[in-house]
Design a protein around this motif. Structure first.
Motif, short mmCIF file in Angstrom:
data_model
loop_
_atom_site.label_atom_id
_atom_site.label_comp_id
_atom_site.label_asym_id
_atom_site.label_seq_id
_atom_site.Cartn_x
_atom_site.Cartn_y
_atom_site.Cartn_z
N THR A 195 -34.53 15.33 47.58
CA THR A 195 -35.97 15.16 47.43
C THR A 195 -36.71 15.45 48.73
O THR A 195 -37.81 16.01 48.72
CB THR A 195 -36.29 13.74 46.94
N LEU A 196 -36.09 15.10 49.85
CA LEU A 196 -36.73 15.35 51.15
C LEU A 196 -36.95 16.84 51.39
O LEU A 196 -37.82 17.21 52.19
CB LEU A 196 -35.87 14.76 52.27
N LEU A 197 -36.19 17.68 50.70
CA LEU A 197 -36.29 19.13 50.88
C LEU A 197 -36.95 19.80 49.67
O LEU A 197 -36.94 21.04 49.58
CB LEU A 197 -34.90 19.73 51.10
N SER A 198 -37.49 19.01 48.76
CA SER A 198 -37.97 19.56 47.48
C SER A 198 -39.49 19.62 47.41
O SER A 198 -40.10 19.26 46.40
CB SER A 198 -37.44 18.70 46.32
N TRP A 199 -40.13 20.10 48.49
CA TRP A 199 -41.59 20.08 48.51
C TRP A 199 -42.20 21.02 47.49
O TRP A 199 -43.27 20.76 46.94
CB TRP A 199 -42.08 20.41 49.92
N GLN A 200 -41.52 22.10 47.19
CA GLN A 200 -42.03 23.01 46.17
C GLN A 200 -42.03 22.33 44.80
O GLN A 200 -43.02 22.41 44.05
CB GLN A 200 -41.19 24.29 46.12
N ALA A 201 -40.94 21.64 44.48
CA ALA A 201 -40.88 20.90 43.21
C ALA A 201 -41.91 19.78 43.18
O ALA A 201 -42.55 19.54 42.15
CB ALA A 201 -39.47 20.34 43.01
N ILE A 202 -42.09 19.10 44.30
CA ILE A 202 -43.06 18.00 44.37
C ILE A 202 -44.47 18.54 44.13
O ILE A 202 -45.26 17.94 43.38
CB ILE A 202 -42.96 17.27 45.72
N ARG A 203 -44.80 19.69 44.74
CA ARG A 203 -46.13 20.28 44.54
C ARG A 203 -46.33 20.67 43.07
O ARG A 203 -47.41 20.47 42.49
CB ARG A 203 -46.30 21.51 45.43
N LYS A 204 -45.29 21.24 42.47
CA LYS A 204 -45.40 21.66 41.07
C LYS A 204 -45.61 20.46 40.14
O LYS A 204 -46.46 20.48 39.25
CB LYS A 204 -44.14 22.43 40.66
N ILE A 205 -44.82 19.40 40.38
CA ILE A 205 -44.96 18.19 39.56
C ILE A 205 -46.33 17.56 39.81
O ILE A 205 -46.98 17.09 38.86
CB ILE A 205 -43.83 17.18 39.90
N ALA A 206 -46.78 17.55 41.06
CA ALA A 206 -48.10 16.98 41.37
C ALA A 206 -49.21 17.73 40.62
O ALA A 206 -50.17 17.12 40.14
CB ALA A 206 -48.35 17.01 42.87
N THR A 207 -49.09 19.05 40.52
CA THR A 207 -50.08 19.84 39.78
C THR A 207 -50.09 19.45 38.31
O THR A 207 -51.16 19.30 37.69
CB THR A 207 -49.78 21.34 39.93
N MET A 208 -48.90 19.25 37.74
CA MET A 208 -48.81 18.86 36.32
C MET A 208 -49.38 17.46 36.11
O MET A 208 -50.06 17.19 35.11
CB MET A 208 -47.36 18.93 35.86
N ILE A 209 -49.12 16.57 37.05
CA ILE A 209 -49.67 15.22 36.96
C ILE A 209 -51.19 15.26 37.04
O ILE A 209 -51.90 14.61 36.26
CB ILE A 209 -49.09 14.32 38.07
N ALA A 210 -51.70 16.05 37.98
CA ALA A 210 -53.15 16.16 38.15
C ALA A 210 -53.81 16.71 36.90
O ALA A 210 -54.92 16.30 36.53
CB ALA A 210 -53.46 17.04 39.35
N ASP A 211 -53.13 17.63 36.20
CA ASP A 211 -53.67 18.18 34.96
C ASP A 211 -53.81 17.11 33.89
O ASP A 211 -54.77 17.12 33.11
CB ASP A 211 -52.79 19.31 34.45
N TYR A 212 -52.86 16.18 33.87
CA TYR A 212 -52.95 15.08 32.89
C TYR A 212 -53.97 14.03 33.32
O TYR A 212 -54.57 13.35 32.50
CB TYR A 212 -51.58 14.44 32.68
N ALA A 213 -54.14 13.88 34.62
CA ALA A 213 -55.13 12.97 35.21
C ALA A 213 -54.97 11.52 34.75
O ALA A 213 -55.88 10.92 34.17
CB ALA A 213 -56.55 13.45 34.89
N PRO A 214 -53.81 10.92 35.02
CA PRO A 214 -53.60 9.53 34.60
C PRO A 214 -54.33 8.53 35.50
O PRO A 214 -54.64 8.83 36.66
CB PRO A 214 -52.08 9.36 34.74
#
Length: 371
Positions: free
Chosen positions: A80-99
């Motif tokens: 996870t410490l090296l997964s910033w691309q995955a974190i950004r992608k998941i963050a974009t999907m979360i932001a789209d749902y806007a919980p």
């Protein structure tokens, strides 16, 4: 009625286990409440979660499945410490749902840690629903690895705004780390409607067992480090001369299944170990067995233990975690002690305390039921 509360669940476990089952139970309850919307972001390779969330979406318009491509795998805390691309992608999907709030289902703190970091990146209130909060030394025999894992894990433990865990023992492990976040204990619960009465002889015939066998069940993932099914086979070999009709019924699959077969042959008890793949018909399994064994190195509060108690079955278990908290001393053995486990098998084969079995069923009905 105002703006509905939007709740997003996140779970990127590749398999469907007890924690996923309890997470889905929470989802199924929440979507029936007024003025809520619920999303569930999960690893699309988790076939069971894909099926269950699709079925819920067909029934409830307020529920939205959100499959994604990230999965927690081995050494995930470091990955996870090296997964910033995955974190950004998941963050974009979360932001789209806007919980309004996010609940991250974590079997352990490394599981779903990508989702945990993504939620914090967006400054969304994040709750960690986590059943196992043990010190990292329990997960490895290497002191160096344990120290490194603990160092990295502390990064993730500081992130949630709140924790939900499954026992006061797990809450204590959190507090022992010096964490100050609020912690809520929510007991595991089993769904009685999932079970039905089944004839013992019919169940045994289906599983290849005879009426004369005294059968001990080993149920779950066949993986030696945590579950220690190898310990149970070694104990069976020790107990066999004093309990001649004893058999083990191994229900499940896993990475160490072939090696467990090899151990049974090497110990000369291959005819006393019956292997069957995982089944959703647990009523058949519990109707067929005389006792359950949980020789695990660590657990949370095992659902199989609660299920066995509901079916008035004795549970022989390592004296750790949820088993130590709930089971009587005469059913427990020191963790890792195959000779003590063999002694418990021999003792229980001689007879049961039916009053205790009934009291355990009542405890499950009162405290550990799904309602």
């Amino acid at each position: 009625m105002g703006h509905p509360l939007k709740i997003l669940f996140y779970d990127d476990a590749p398999d469907y286990g007890g924690h996923e089952l309890m997470t889905m139970a929470a989802v199924q309850y929440i979507i029936k409440q007024p003025n809520v919307k619920v999303g569930f972001m999960f690893f699309r390779g988790n076939v069971k979660l894909m099926k269950l969330t699709s079925e819920l979406a067909a029934q409830y318009s307020c529920f939205k499945p959100i499959p994604q491509d990230n999965a927690s795998i081995r050494r995930q805390a470091f990955r996870t410490l090296l997964s910033w691309q995955a974190i950004r992608k998941i963050a974009t999907m979360i932001a789209d749902y806007a919980p309004d709030v996010m609940i991250v289902a974590q079997g352990g703190i490394a599981v779903s840690s990508v989702g945990l970091l993504a939620g914090k990146r967006l400054n969304i209130p994040v709750l960690s629903y986590i059943p196992m909060t043990h010190p990292e030394s329990i997960f490895t025999s290497s002191r160096i690895k344990a120290a490194l894992r603990e160092l990295v894990s502390r990064i993730y433990y500081r992130l949630p705004d709140e924790f939900i865990t499954i026992s006061h023992r797990m809450e204590k492990y959190l507090r022992d780390r010096g964490l100050q976040q609020p912690v809520t204990v929510v007991d595991n619960g089993i769904d009685f409607t999932a079970y039905h009465a089944m004839d013992r002889e019919a169940a045994r015939e289906l599983l290849g067992l005879s009426a004369q066998d005294w059968v001990v069940g080993l149920i779950g993932r066949v993986e030696f480090w945590q579950k220690r099914f190898d310990l149970a086979v070694n104990a069976l070999a020790i107990a066999k001369p004093s309990a001649g009709n004893i058999k083990l019924l191994v229900v499940g699959d896993g990475p160490d299944l072939a090696e467990l077969n090899d151990i049974a042959r090497a110990k000369g008890v291959e005819n006393c170990v019956v292997f069957v793949p995982w089944t959703d018909n647990m009523s058949m399994v519990y109707a067929a067995i005389d006792a359950l064994a949980i020789p695990s190195r660590y657990e949370g509060v095992p659902l199989v233990m609660l299920e066995a108690m509901y079916f008035r079955l004795p549970v022989i278990a390592s004296a750790v975690d949820g088993m130590l908290d709930i089971l009587p001393p005469q059913w427990l053995f020191p963790s890792g002690d195959e000779h003590a486990l063999a002694e418990r098998l021999i003792e229980l084969a001689k007879g049961n305390d039916f009053a205790l079995l009934s009291a355990h069923r009542e405890l499950v009905l009162q405290k550990y039921s799904r309602p």
